[in-house]
Design an enzyme around this catalytic site. Structure first.
Site, PDB file in Angstrom:
ATOM      1  N   GLY A  40       1.542 -30.469 -34.573  1.00  0.00           N
ATOM      2  CA  GLY A  40       1.049 -30.352 -33.196  1.00  0.00           C
ATOM      3  C   GLY A  40      -0.425 -30.002 -33.095  1.00  0.00           C
ATOM      4  CB  CYS A  42      -1.080 -25.022 -33.814  1.00  0.00           C
ATOM      5  SG  CYS A  42      -1.335 -23.718 -34.999  1.00  0.00           S
ATOM      6  N   GLY A 179     -16.995 -23.394 -19.775  1.00  0.00           N
ATOM      7  CA  GLY A 179     -15.860 -22.482 -19.950  1.00  0.00           C
ATOM      8  C   GLY A 179     -16.168 -21.420 -20.990  1.00  0.00           C
ATOM      9  N   GLY A 180     -16.184 -20.164 -20.545  1.00  0.00           N
ATOM     10  CA  GLY A 180     -16.452 -19.050 -21.470  1.00  0.00           C
ATOM     11  C   GLY A 180     -15.185 -18.305 -21.814  1.00  0.00           C
ATOM     12  N   GLY A 181     -14.087 -19.061 -22.036  1.00  0.00           N
ATOM     13  CA  GLY A 181     -12.813 -18.445 -22.430  1.00  0.00           C
ATOM     14  C   GLY A 181     -12.663 -18.437 -23.938  1.00  0.00           C
ATOM     15  CD  GLU A 202     -15.982 -18.073 -17.372  1.00  0.00           C
ATOM     16  OE1 GLU A 202     -15.643 -18.820 -18.303  1.00  0.00           O
ATOM     17  OE2 GLU A 202     -15.234 -17.817 -16.399  1.00  0.00           O
ATOM     18  CB  VAL A 268     -12.228 -25.531 -17.941  1.00  0.00           C
ATOM     19  CG1 VAL A 268     -13.732 -25.705 -17.917  1.00  0.00           C
ATOM     20  CG2 VAL A 268     -11.537 -26.876 -17.765  1.00  0.00           C
ATOM     21  CG  ASP A 310       1.227 -24.141 -25.434  1.00  0.00           C
ATOM     22  OD1 ASP A 310       1.494 -23.005 -25.886  1.00  0.00           O
ATOM     23  OD2 ASP A 310       0.201 -24.775 -25.752  1.00  0.00           O
ATOM     24  CG  HIS A 442     -11.037   6.189 -47.800  1.00  0.00           C
ATOM     25  ND1 HIS A 442     -11.703   5.997 -46.605  1.00  0.00           N
ATOM     26  CD2 HIS A 442     -11.962   6.560 -48.717  1.00  0.00           C
ATOM     27  CE1 HIS A 442     -12.988   6.248 -46.791  1.00  0.00           C
ATOM     28  NE2 HIS A 442     -13.187   6.589 -48.067  1.00  0.00           N
TER      29      HIS A 442
END
Ligand code: NAI
Length: 468
Positions: A40, A42, A179-181, A202, A268, A310, A442
């Site tokens: 797909g 992805c 588009g700023g997504g 945007e 967008v 989706d 650590h």
């Protein structure tokens, strides 16, 4: 054992192929119908290729900043064709892997467009002609497609969708991103690092609408530092090609302007995809946003027809679709499964990275939930310093009464990996105290998560928290 059910899965993205494999593992008879490519959006034109190119951009950027460590590399050159071929190789390996897994699990793969004829019949238009499949259950996993805005039809020449932006034949001199997504910023930053001048348009007052605003502030600072332009409250109106230039007409608060560039990328948002699927044959209607309503067992209103990924609603994220695929497979095989998750982590591969899981502060405030917050900056992390990546912080939100962790939001180095621990904490109902009492190795970045949990109680050791 019960007689196996025959199942047709429509779509082989991370929702559909995962569902098909799980169905096979549970002994069912499965056919996956896929129109374009296994894996797909992805695997082919989304998550995976974008992360490959973003990794390349980061490497170029790191080489450029290595002088501080005493390393100077001269004449760093980028061979775009080789880069795109390397990316394509990764995609081919992964999609080939999915094909192999499906084969090993004896899942039949049928390449072609599927159409629902009735609740037990799917017709598939293959290269060899139409085939009719009879089945007990149907799983719809047809995904989503990019939204096009008027004046910017995707021709993948002047105007790239994310698909075109992931297969460039050159690095643009000046790229205008609409588009700023998620996608706009991930790819905009990547092109900046590979040498483009980048202007992001945007519509809303800030980048990444809907995300934790403290985290977004760090990203907006980074946009400036990278030398990109972010124009907010700005709408793209249309464009004209003038020779080798593209003249983009924009509407800002100050009035109408023109931005001259040599490449446009329009990002967008995406919309669910179910064109030509024949949902009307089942009497199934889409909601106003194009999603199919499902219950917690991923059933649509037709009991033997399921929807996942989706098409089944927000958030449109691969891992949420995969989870839904596992649930639907279990339900079909007769297991007592439900999509009953407390959180879906979200990761954004900007520079620095952003990740978030659970509720945001604005949401808790709107719901009147009293919460405490603790933050820890990466500037105080030894590991972050040794990586030369000290931007950002981890913020833990915990219930003021019960101390249960309600949300974790972070921006900084490798936070897309760190979010897994936060998701586990929320899923297990952990408290901030649980997290702070867990020994973290650590020197590692997850120590920042532990310290942020300690900071919820004013007890972070490596930052000074004056008593209130
Ligand atoms: P998005 O919804 O994140 O961003 C679209 C942006 O475009 C918004 O900020 C919106 O305000 C703006 N916009 C809309 N119309 C506009 C106009 N006419 N002019 C200027 N700005 C306008 O959508 P995006 O970035 O396309 O991503 C789609 C979906 O894909 C995401 O919602 C996400 O679920 C998924 N995705 C996930 C990623 C990840 O997990 N790392 C990466 C990329 C996408």
């Amino acid at each position: 054992m019960a007689t196996p059910r025959s199942v047709v899965v429509l779509g082989a993205g991370p929702a559909g192929y995962v569902c098909a494999i799980r169905l096979a593992q549970l002994g069912q008879k499965v056919t996956v119908v896929e129109k374009t490519y296994l894996g797909g959006t992805c695997l082919n034109v989304g998550c995976i290729p974008s992360k490959a190119l973003i990794a390349a951009g980061s490497l170029v950027d790191r080489i450029g900043h290595a002088a501080e460590m005493g390393i100077t590399a001269k004449d760093v050159e980028l061979d775009v064709r080789k880069l795109v071929a390397w990316k394509a190789g990764i995609v081919a390996k992964l999609t080939g892997g999915v094909g192999g897994l499906l084969r090993n699990h004896k899942v039949e793969v049928l390449m072609g467009a599927g159409r629902i004829v009735d609740r037990n019949t799917v017709a598939v238009q293959t290269k060899e002609g139409e085939r009719t499949l009879k089945c007990d259950d149907i799983v719809i996993a047809t995904g989503s497609v990019p939204i096009a805005i008027p004046g910017f039809a995707f021709d993948e020449k002047d105007v790239w969708s994310s698909t075109g932006a992931l297969a460039p034949d050159r690095i643009p001199q000046h790229l205008v991103v609409i588009g700023g997504g998620y996608i706009g910023l991930e790819l905009g930053m990547m092109y900046r690092k590979l040498g483009s001048q980048v202007t992001v348009l945007e519509a809303t007052p800030g980048a990444l609408p809907g995300q934790d605003r403290d985290c977004v502030k760090v990203i907006e600072r980074s946009i400036k530092k990278l030398g990109m332009k972010l124009l907010v409250e700005t709408f793209a109106q249309g464009y004209e090609r003038k020779g080798s230039e593209l003249h983009v007409r924009i509407k800002t608060k100050k009035g109408d302007e023109v931005v001259v560039c040599d490449q446009i990328a329009s990002m967008v948002g995406r919309k669910p995809y179910s064109e030509g699927l024949g949902l009307d044959k089942l009497g199934l209607a889409l909601d106003p946003k194009g999603f199919l309503a499902v219950d917690k067992q991923m059933r649509t209103r037709v009991p033997n027809v399921y929807a996942i990924g989706d098409i089944a609603g927000q958030p449109m994220l691969a891992h949420k679709g995969s989870k839904e695929g596992l649930v639907a497979a279990g339900v079909i095989a007769g297991l007592n499964e439900a999509y009953d998750v407390r959180c879906v982590p979200a990761v954004i591969f900007t520079a620095p990275e952003m990740a978030s899981v659970g509720a945001q502060e604005s949401e808790l405030q709107a719901r009147g939930i009293a919460y405490k917050s603790g933050s820890f900056p990466f500037a105080a992390s030894g590991r972050a310093m040794s990586l030369m990546e000290t931007e950002g912080f981890v913020k833990v939100l915990a219930d003021a009464k019960t101390d249960e962790i309600l949300g974790v939001h972070m921006v900084g180095p490798e936070v897309t990996e760190l979010v897994a621990e936060a998701a586990l904490a929320i899923e297990m109902g952990a408290t901030a105290e649980d997290l702070s009492r867990t020994i973290h190795a650590h020197p590692t970045l997850p120590e920042a998560l532990m310290e942020a949990a300690e900071a919820v109680h004013g007890m972070a050791v490596h930052i000074f928290q004056p008593k209130k």
